[in-house]
Design an enzyme around this catalytic site. Structure first.
Site, mmCIF file in Angstrom:
data_model
loop_
_atom_site.group_PDB
_atom_site.id
_atom_site.type_symbol
_atom_site.label_atom_id
_atom_site.label_comp_id
_atom_site.label_asym_id
_atom_site.label_seq_id
_atom_site.Cartn_x
_atom_site.Cartn_y
_atom_site.Cartn_z
ATOM 1 N N GLY A 140 0.933 -1.216 -0.090
ATOM 2 C CA GLY A 140 -0.109 -0.087 0.021
ATOM 3 C C GLY A 140 0.836 1.367 0.091
ATOM 4 O O GLY A 140 2.148 1.182 -0.203
ATOM 5 N N GLY A 176 3.558 3.846 5.099
ATOM 6 C CA GLY A 176 4.010 3.008 3.611
ATOM 7 C C GLY A 176 4.530 4.141 2.728
ATOM 8 O O GLY A 176 5.403 3.907 2.308
ATOM 9 N N ALA A 182 2.843 10.636 10.122
ATOM 10 C CA ALA A 182 2.661 11.312 8.850
ATOM 11 C C ALA A 182 1.086 11.232 8.596
ATOM 12 O O ALA A 182 0.471 10.582 9.042
ATOM 13 C CB ALA A 182 3.336 10.218 7.662
ATOM 14 N N LYS A 224 4.458 -0.027 23.280
ATOM 15 C CA LYS A 224 3.796 0.484 22.379
ATOM 16 C C LYS A 224 2.280 0.449 22.667
ATOM 17 O O LYS A 224 1.293 1.083 22.309
ATOM 18 C CB LYS A 224 4.192 0.181 20.963
ATOM 19 C CG LYS A 224 3.592 0.879 19.836
ATOM 20 C CD LYS A 224 3.716 2.652 19.808
ATOM 21 C CE LYS A 224 3.098 3.424 18.888
ATOM 22 N NZ LYS A 224 2.543 2.882 17.683
ATOM 23 N N ASN A 227 -5.779 5.360 21.954
ATOM 24 C CA ASN A 227 -6.525 5.031 20.902
ATOM 25 C C ASN A 227 -8.006 4.942 21.487
ATOM 26 O O ASN A 227 -8.819 5.575 20.645
ATOM 27 C CB ASN A 227 -6.136 3.923 20.254
ATOM 28 C CG ASN A 227 -4.839 4.165 19.402
ATOM 29 O OD1 ASN A 227 -3.989 5.092 19.915
ATOM 30 N ND2 ASN A 227 -4.493 3.529 18.289
ATOM 31 N N GLU A 277 -8.558 -1.278 15.110
ATOM 32 C CA GLU A 277 -7.646 -2.297 15.553
ATOM 33 C C GLU A 277 -7.922 -2.760 16.841
ATOM 34 O O GLU A 277 -7.100 -3.414 17.704
ATOM 35 C CB GLU A 277 -6.409 -1.888 15.258
ATOM 36 C CG GLU A 277 -5.789 -1.692 13.972
ATOM 37 C CD GLU A 277 -4.467 -0.858 13.760
ATOM 38 O OE1 GLU A 277 -3.516 -1.760 13.045
ATOM 39 O OE2 GLU A 277 -4.236 0.348 14.031
HETATM 40 O O1 KPL Z 1 -0.063 5.058 17.215
HETATM 41 C C1 KPL Z 1 -0.777 6.172 17.728
HETATM 42 C C2 KPL Z 1 -2.029 5.999 16.775
HETATM 43 O O2 KPL Z 1 -2.593 6.949 16.695
HETATM 44 O O3 KPL Z 1 -2.481 4.734 16.490
HETATM 45 C C3 KPL Z 1 -0.588 7.079 18.516
HETATM 46 C C4 KPL Z 1 0.961 6.771 19.201
HETATM 47 C C5 KPL Z 1 -1.614 7.129 19.491
HETATM 48 C C6 KPL Z 1 -0.330 8.394 18.116
HETATM 49 O O4 KPL Z 1 -1.491 8.783 17.534
#
Ligand code: KPL
Length: 303
Positions: A16, A21, A132, A188, A196, A270
């Site tokens: 993609g 990407g 990005a 992470k 999120n 997700e």
């Molecule tokens: O990875 C992120 C996401 O939005 O999925 C964070 C770290 C929360 C940054 O917005």
């Protein structure tokens, strides 16, 4: 002989042209690597990238239709966690056991899935805090420099490592290679497990979570994740996770999280790979995680 010469200048295929990407493809273009994006449609218009210092670059990225890829050695999957298996399925006639697969997404749980499907392929898991944003399909804005953490899963030939690691290290630097990437992935996961769902449920920017009214919830969610991590023998405290979350909240204050955007634009989230993964690991370990469970249910309702 054939393997050796192939490793000298590995061919990269990037699934993609999403935000990360697209950024990886842009770096490959700048650094002169042999790369292609694997995309759905053959049309390939000019791509405009504004880098972190505000300089604009226009170029036509190398691309092939995913159903007919050009040869590749390394397949990078900067896709949603739930897209990993469907993409591998789509490419099943082209993926050979020596092809390197690199996972780069939010959440956990796909490594096990990929291992089941491709038991022999060299596998890399990575996580990056680069930012990005794509205001439209052919425009990309680099919004934040970050760090990238990478690790091989299982034993890998040292010649292969020597040929691949310098290339991947240059794409989203600084890059940190880990003997065991799982701690970095869990850290992470904890960040995504807080930011999120909360931003998606309350319709907030990441920065708005810094409001004091969220501090107890942030601590409670981190506390549960830390309990699960400790039970898995990771050296972590709930306070460490809260500090990490706060740093990301500050560093990405103006951003909307990916889950916020998924809910807003009525896309699949997700959540199963984030709080869903946390709750299922907790269940295996007999740990109660009601705060994570509630976030999972609330997001499933919104989806
Ligand atoms: O990875 C992120 C996401 O939005 O999925 C964070 C770290 C929360 C940054 O917005």
């Amino acid at each position: 002989m054939q393997v050796k010469s192939r490793l000298k200048s590995p061919k990269l295929a990037i699934i993609g042209k999403g935000a990360i990407g697209g950024l990886i493809g842009f770096k490959c273009y700048q650094l002169g690597y042999d790369y292609q994006h694997l995309i759905k449609t053959p049309a390939q218009p000019l791509f405009k990238v504004t880098d972190i210092i505000g300089v604009s670059h226009s170029f036509t990225p190398n691309a092939s239709v995913i159903t007919k890829p050009n040869p590749f050695d390394l397949l990078i999957l900067p896709v949603k966690a739930y897209q990993v298996l469907p993409v591998l399925e789509q490419l099943r006639h082209y993926i050979q056991p020596h092809h390197i697969i690199m996972l780069l997404h939010n959440g956990m749980g796909t490594i096990e899935q990929v291992r089941e499907r491709l038991p022999n392929n060299p596998l890399i898991a990575a996580t990056t805090s680069y930012g990005a944003f794509k205001p439209d399909a052919n425009t990309l804005i680099e919004t934040g420099l970050g760090h990238t953490h990478l690790g091989w899963l299982g034993d890998v030939d040292s010649a292969l490592k020597q040929s691949i690691e310098p290339i991947l290290s240059e794409l989203l630097p600084p890059s940190h290679w880990h003997q065991d990437i799982s701690l970095a992935l869990w850290k992470k996961l904890a960040i995504n497990g807080v930011i999120n769902p909360l931003t998606a449920i309350h319709n907030l920017t990441n920065g708005e979570l810094a409001d004091l009214k969220f501090s107890a919830r942030v601590s409670n969610i981190c506390n549960e994740i830390a309990q699960v991590m400790k039970a898995l023998n990771y050296p972590v405290s709930s306070e460490d996770l809260v500090v990490n979350v706060q740093q990301v909240i500050t560093a990405t204050a103006n951003n909307y999280s990916s889950m916020h955007q998924d809910i807003k634009f009525k896309r699949q989230t997700e959540i199963d790979f984030i709080n869903g993964y946390i709750t299922s690991k907790a269940a295996e370990l007999n740990i109660e995680v009601p705060h994570n469970q509630r976030l999972l249910e609330q997001i499933r309702q919104l989806e």
